[in-house]
Design a protein around this motif. Structure first.
Motif, PDB file in Angstrom:
ATOM      1  N   SER A 111       0.788  -1.333  -0.006  1.00 16.57           N
ATOM      2  CA  SER A 111      -0.128  -0.075  -0.008  1.00 16.57           C
ATOM      3  C   SER A 111       0.885   1.348  -0.062  1.00 16.57           C
ATOM      4  O   SER A 111       0.192   2.568  -0.347  1.00 16.57           O
ATOM      5  CB  SER A 111      -0.737  -0.067   1.260  1.00 16.57           C
ATOM      6  N   ALA A 112       2.218   1.243   0.578  1.00 17.04           N
ATOM      7  CA  ALA A 112       2.860   2.396   0.721  1.00 17.04           C
ATOM      8  C   ALA A 112       3.733   2.825  -0.487  1.00 17.04           C
ATOM      9  O   ALA A 112       3.992   4.138  -0.590  1.00 17.04           O
ATOM     10  CB  ALA A 112       3.780   2.269   1.896  1.00 17.04           C
ATOM     11  N   GLU A 113       4.266   2.135  -1.327  1.00 17.19           N
ATOM     12  CA  GLU A 113       5.033   2.442  -2.509  1.00 17.19           C
ATOM     13  C   GLU A 113       4.343   3.613  -3.142  1.00 17.19           C
ATOM     14  O   GLU A 113       3.217   3.591  -3.696  1.00 17.19           O
ATOM     15  CB  GLU A 113       5.196   1.311  -3.514  1.00 17.19           C
ATOM     16  N   GLU A 114       5.237   4.479  -3.697  1.00 19.69           N
ATOM     17  CA  GLU A 114       4.863   5.627  -4.380  1.00 19.69           C
ATOM     18  C   GLU A 114       4.737   5.411  -5.869  1.00 19.69           C
ATOM     19  O   GLU A 114       5.176   4.180  -6.374  1.00 19.69           O
ATOM     20  CB  GLU A 114       5.635   6.876  -4.272  1.00 19.69           C
ATOM     21  N   GLY A 115       4.294   6.097  -6.694  1.00 15.96           N
ATOM     22  CA  GLY A 115       4.228   5.887  -8.244  1.00 15.96           C
ATOM     23  C   GLY A 115       2.704   5.374  -8.248  1.00 15.96           C
ATOM     24  O   GLY A 115       1.735   5.909  -8.093  1.00 15.96           O
ATOM     25  N   VAL A 116       2.740   4.098  -9.074  1.00 17.13           N
ATOM     26  CA  VAL A 116       1.392   3.465  -9.428  1.00 17.13           C
ATOM     27  C   VAL A 116       0.764   3.054  -8.136  1.00 17.13           C
ATOM     28  O   VAL A 116       1.406   2.272  -7.410  1.00 17.13           O
ATOM     29  CB  VAL A 116       1.568   2.415 -10.122  1.00 17.13           C
ATOM     30  N   ARG A 117      -0.446   3.425  -7.791  1.00 15.89           N
ATOM     31  CA  ARG A 117      -1.110   2.971  -6.476  1.00 15.89           C
ATOM     32  C   ARG A 117      -1.759   1.765  -6.360  1.00 15.89           C
ATOM     33  O   ARG A 117      -2.491   1.628  -7.466  1.00 15.89           O
ATOM     34  CB  ARG A 117      -1.878   4.133  -5.919  1.00 15.89           C
TER      35      ARG A 117
END
Length: 190
Positions: A125-131
């Motif tokens: 859930s936390a990674e940036e970019g494509v949610r």
């Protein structure tokens, strides 16, 4: 080794490409490296559909993480990866439900499995970019594991289809980053 190749006819002249639909599932043995194979096969399927490279990379990376989690915490000898694309929505499910679980269930600490499930859910859930949305990580009492998530794909011909990986686009429109009043410059400049 599995290879996936696909081609789609171009849209008629003057008409934008319609979002593609795909439903694809495959099963893998619980072997070292099968998580990486699943990630590569997922990326190949998405790239064959023409999704953006940032989207393909993010979804395939998340699929590899989900498979690695299952390999570490599941106990069935096989597991399944299902990929569904319905227009701008992509859903991925990784599970060993319904496969040959040991009669006695899995060994291991249920508290540790629950902690690992929470960590994976936060990581996806936390990674940036494509949610990624609707992230679910479930461990059943019998040892079965389910990881599911969805992502929005760019619609061909829209500005969202041309975003830069890692760049957050504001709802104010294309080229606007960092929220209202910001025009995409370095942080601290408006």
């Amino acid at each position: 080794m599995a290879k996936l190749a696909s081609s789609f006819p171009p849209p008629p002249a003057g008409r934008p490409a319609a979002p593609a639909d795909l439903s694809w599932a495959f099963s893998l043995g619980r072997t070292p490296g099968s998580d990486q194979l699943a990630a590569r096969m997922t990326r190949a399927a998405l790239e064959a559909l023409g999704t953006g490279s940032a989207h393909s990379a993010r979804i395939s990376h998340a699929t590899g993480l989900a498979c690695a989690h299952l390999l570490a915490h599941g106990c069935a000898r096989r597991y399944r990866v299902a990929l569904g694309v319905d227009g701008p929505r992509c859903s991925v499910t990784v599970t060993d439900y319904g496969f040959d679980l040991p009669a006695s269930g899995c060994d291991g600490d249920p508290v540790a499995r629950a902690r690992a499930a929470g960590e994976l859910s936060r990581e996806l859930s936390a990674e940036e970019g494509v949610r990624l949305e609707d992230v679910q990580v479930h461990h059943a009492r019998d040892g079965a594991v389910l990881v599911r998530f969805t992502a929005r794909l760019p619609v061909p011909g829209t500005a969202a289809a041309h975003t830069v990986p890692g760049q957050r686009t504001s709802p104010d429109g294309p080229g606007r980053t960092g929220g209202p009043g910001r025009t995409g410059g370095p942080p601290g400049r408006g």
